[in-house]
Design an enzyme around this catalytic site. Structure first.
Site, short mmCIF file in Angstrom:
data_model
loop_
_atom_site.label_atom_id
_atom_site.label_comp_id
_atom_site.label_asym_id
_atom_site.label_seq_id
_atom_site.Cartn_x
_atom_site.Cartn_y
_atom_site.Cartn_z
N ALA A 38 0.82 -1.22 0.00
CA ALA A 38 0.00 0.00 0.00
C ALA A 38 0.85 1.26 0.00
O ALA A 38 0.33 2.38 0.08
CB ALA A 38 -0.94 -0.01 1.21
N GLY A 42 4.77 0.33 -3.41
CA GLY A 42 3.89 -0.85 -3.43
C GLY A 42 2.70 -0.69 -4.36
O GLY A 42 2.36 -1.62 -5.11
N ASP A 62 0.13 -5.48 3.53
CA ASP A 62 0.68 -4.29 4.19
C ASP A 62 0.10 -4.26 5.60
O ASP A 62 -0.84 -5.02 5.91
CB ASP A 62 0.29 -3.00 3.41
CG ASP A 62 1.25 -1.83 3.68
OD1 ASP A 62 1.39 -1.44 4.85
OD2 ASP A 62 1.85 -1.33 2.72
N ASN A 122 14.03 0.03 9.40
CA ASN A 122 13.78 -0.97 8.34
C ASN A 122 14.39 -2.34 8.63
O ASN A 122 13.86 -3.37 8.19
CB ASN A 122 14.25 -0.44 7.00
CG ASN A 122 13.37 0.69 6.50
OD1 ASN A 122 12.33 0.98 7.09
ND2 ASN A 122 13.77 1.34 5.42
N ASP A 178 19.22 1.57 -10.37
CA ASP A 178 20.53 2.15 -10.73
C ASP A 178 20.81 1.93 -12.21
O ASP A 178 21.35 2.81 -12.88
CB ASP A 178 21.63 1.51 -9.87
CG ASP A 178 21.36 1.69 -8.39
OD1 ASP A 178 20.97 2.82 -8.00
OD2 ASP A 178 21.51 0.73 -7.62
N ARG A 181 18.52 4.23 -14.26
CA ARG A 181 19.05 5.61 -14.25
C ARG A 181 20.29 5.73 -15.14
O ARG A 181 20.41 6.68 -15.93
CB ARG A 181 19.42 6.01 -12.81
CG ARG A 181 18.23 6.29 -11.95
CD ARG A 181 18.64 6.57 -10.52
NE ARG A 181 17.47 6.93 -9.72
CZ ARG A 181 17.28 6.59 -8.46
NH1 ARG A 181 18.21 5.87 -7.82
NH2 ARG A 181 16.20 6.97 -7.82
N HIS A 205 23.99 -0.60 -3.38
CA HIS A 205 22.94 0.37 -3.69
C HIS A 205 22.94 1.51 -2.67
O HIS A 205 22.02 1.66 -1.87
CB HIS A 205 21.56 -0.31 -3.75
CG HIS A 205 20.46 0.67 -4.01
ND1 HIS A 205 20.32 1.33 -5.22
CD2 HIS A 205 19.48 1.15 -3.21
CE1 HIS A 205 19.29 2.16 -5.15
NE2 HIS A 205 18.77 2.08 -3.94
N1 LIG Z 1 16.08 -0.58 -3.85
C1 LIG Z 1 15.80 0.59 -4.37
O1 LIG Z 1 16.32 0.94 -5.43
C2 LIG Z 1 14.80 1.50 -3.72
C3 LIG Z 1 14.25 2.57 -4.44
C4 LIG Z 1 13.32 3.39 -3.82
C5 LIG Z 1 12.95 3.16 -2.50
N2 LIG Z 1 13.50 2.12 -1.82
C6 LIG Z 1 13.12 1.82 -0.44
O2 LIG Z 1 11.84 1.19 -0.43
C7 LIG Z 1 11.22 1.38 0.84
C8 LIG Z 1 9.77 1.80 0.67
O3 LIG Z 1 9.69 3.06 0.06
P1 LIG Z 1 8.24 3.75 -0.21
O4 LIG Z 1 8.51 5.03 -0.87
O5 LIG Z 1 7.33 2.77 -0.82
O6 LIG Z 1 7.79 4.01 1.30
P2 LIG Z 1 6.27 4.24 1.84
O7 LIG Z 1 6.38 4.74 3.22
O8 LIG Z 1 5.50 5.02 0.84
O9 LIG Z 1 5.68 2.76 1.84
C9 LIG Z 1 6.16 1.78 2.68
C10 LIG Z 1 5.02 0.85 3.01
O10 LIG Z 1 5.53 -0.19 3.87
C11 LIG Z 1 4.51 -0.47 4.78
N3 LIG Z 1 5.04 -1.19 5.94
C12 LIG Z 1 5.69 -0.70 7.01
N4 LIG Z 1 5.97 -1.71 7.86
C13 LIG Z 1 5.51 -2.84 7.29
C14 LIG Z 1 5.49 -4.20 7.67
N5 LIG Z 1 6.02 -4.61 8.83
N6 LIG Z 1 4.91 -5.10 6.85
C15 LIG Z 1 4.38 -4.70 5.67
N7 LIG Z 1 4.35 -3.42 5.26
C16 LIG Z 1 4.92 -2.51 6.07
C17 LIG Z 1 3.89 0.86 5.13
O11 LIG Z 1 2.59 0.70 5.71
C18 LIG Z 1 3.85 1.52 3.76
O12 LIG Z 1 2.63 1.27 3.09
C19 LIG Z 1 12.09 2.40 1.57
O13 LIG Z 1 12.95 1.73 2.47
C20 LIG Z 1 12.92 3.02 0.44
O14 LIG Z 1 14.13 3.55 0.90
C21 LIG Z 1 14.42 1.30 -2.41
O1 LIG Z 2 17.40 7.13 -2.55
C1 LIG Z 2 16.61 6.51 -1.85
O2 LIG Z 2 16.54 6.69 -0.62
C2 LIG Z 2 15.65 5.54 -2.47
C3 LIG Z 2 16.30 4.60 -3.42
O3 LIG Z 2 17.31 3.85 -2.85
C4 LIG Z 2 16.73 5.24 -4.70
O4 LIG Z 2 17.82 4.95 -5.17
O5 LIG Z 2 15.96 6.04 -5.26
#
Ligand SMILES: NC(=O)c1ccc[n+]([C@@H]2O[C@H](COP(=O)([O-])OP(=O)(O)OC[C@H]3O[C@@H](n4cnc5c(N)ncnc54)[C@H](O)[C@@H]3O)[C@@H](O)[C@H]2O)c1
Ligand SMILES: O=C(O)C[C@H](O)C(=O)O
Length: 341
Positions: A38, A42, A62, A122, A178, A181, A205
């Protein structure tokens, strides 16, 4: 009222008709679970996975708001059957039978934060979710999106080892954004069609641990070392660029959902036996002295089929590789230590 199974995409009669239609085709049944479905990533990721014809069952989990997301996505007239699950007590049902689990659960960065600043919140979320995966779908592939990926993947590995079901071929840190981009930025500077561009990105990352290999980019362009340095820096800072532009409203969500959907699709193709599926990912690795490392990986029926060599690096990339190792090593160790606390 939403404490048990929440929303079904359509009536059971319609579903059994759909199942009959697809059971006669050659496309295998695949259940994909999204944990954190959510959230900012997600929701669009749920949409993109609903559009993927390789998915037969889409499980959206979620701690909040899945009824609406599942009802909404579930109305789309594509193959998969969508079910939303909310709350700890429904995590087992969300995971049971999953072939692939994608984890974007957790908090995103705000301006001024590093990805490592997300560790305290996290790491615990990932630990709990991975304990449940170990119990309810131990054979699933896991695509870790939650940051800091450099540490959350080692955490997952240790939790799986403790549960006695760790298979290093099935755990992936998603570094596709990555690559996405690097391709976009390179195409702009090289003035080539972006759809034709390929750029491997290795390391990890976060910041300097993200190392795009523009010397291996195709098609090759004669870019100056200043341009290549700037492209490397922009790729490394791509996440921060989005965090700053969003000014406190989170980090990359739409481009991440796209990247997550691309990588999940590659994993599903591998599971289905499509040959020569190669993507960069942060996996258990022996190609450097670090136990986890992102590089090109061939995907197959059991997950990682082969971790590919880095190939020839320019002197600039060789320096970048040496420079990223201390940070990546310490992020890995931090994750391993946390998992054993
Ligand atoms: N790997 C990558 O390249 C990359 C890129 C962008 C973001 N991210 C990471 O992804 C994560 C999520 O980012 P977002 O923008 O979607 O955040 P967000 O806050 O919009 O969404 C996170 C969701 O996780 C849910 N959540 C929290 N605890 C939970 C649990 N125990 N079980 C299930 N769901 C749970 C929340 O309710 C929320 O809906 C962050 O850690 C962000 O840094 C990684
Ligand atoms: O930069 C961030 O915190 C989110 C993600 O890892 C990204 O690369 O966009």
């Amino acid at each position: 009222m939403f404490r048990s199974v929440l929303v079904r995409s359509s009536s059971s009669a319609k579903q059994s008709l759909l199942r009959r239609n697809f059971s006669s085709s050659s496309v295998p049944e695949r259940k994909v679970a999204i944990l954190g479905a959510a959230g900012g990533i997600g929701q669009p990721l749920a949409l993109l996975m609903k559009l993927n014809p390789l998915v037969s069952s889409l499980s959206l989990y979620d701690i909040a708001n899945t009824p609406g997301v599942a009802a909404d996505v579930g109305h789309i007239n594509t193959r998969s059957h969508v079910v939303g699950y909310m709350g700890d007590e429904n995590l087992a049902k969300a995971l049971e039978g999953a072939d692939l689990v994608i984890i974007p659960a957790g908090v995103p960065r705000k301006p001024g934060m590093t990805r490592d600043d997300l560790f305290n919140i996290n790491a615990g979320i990932v630990k709990n979710l991975c304990s449940a995966i170990a119990k309810y779908c131990p054979h699933a592939l896991v695509n870790m999106i939650s940051n800091p990926v450099n540490s959350t993947v080692p955490i997952a590995a240790e939790i799986f080892k403790k549960a006695g079901m760790y298979d290093e071929k099935k755990l992936f840190g998603v570094t596709t954004l990555d690559v996405v981009r690097a391709k976009t930025f390179y195409a702009g500077k090289a003035n080539v069609p972006v759809a034709e561009v390929n750029v491997p990105v290795i390391g990890g990352h976060a910041g300097v641990t993200i190392l795009p290999l523009f010397s291996q980019a195709t098609p090759q362009a004669n870019l100056s070392s200043d341009v290549l340095t700037a492209l490397t820096k922009r790729t490394q800072d791509g996440g921060t660029e989005v965090v700053e532009a969003k000014a406190g409203k989170g980090s990359a969500t739409l481009s991440m959902a796209y990247a997550g959907a691309l990588f999940a699709d590659a994993c599903l193709k591998g599971l289905n036996g499509v040959p020569d599926v190669v993507e960069c990912s942060y996996v258990q690795s022996t190609i450097t002295e670090l136990p986890f490392f992102a590089s090109k990986v061939r995907l197959g029926k059991n997950g990682v089929e082969e971790v590919l060599d880095l190939g020839p690096l320019s002197d600039f990339e060789k320096e970048g590789l040496e420079a990223l190792k201390p940070e990546l090593k310490s992020s890995i160790e931090k994750g391993v230590k946390f998992a054993h606390q």
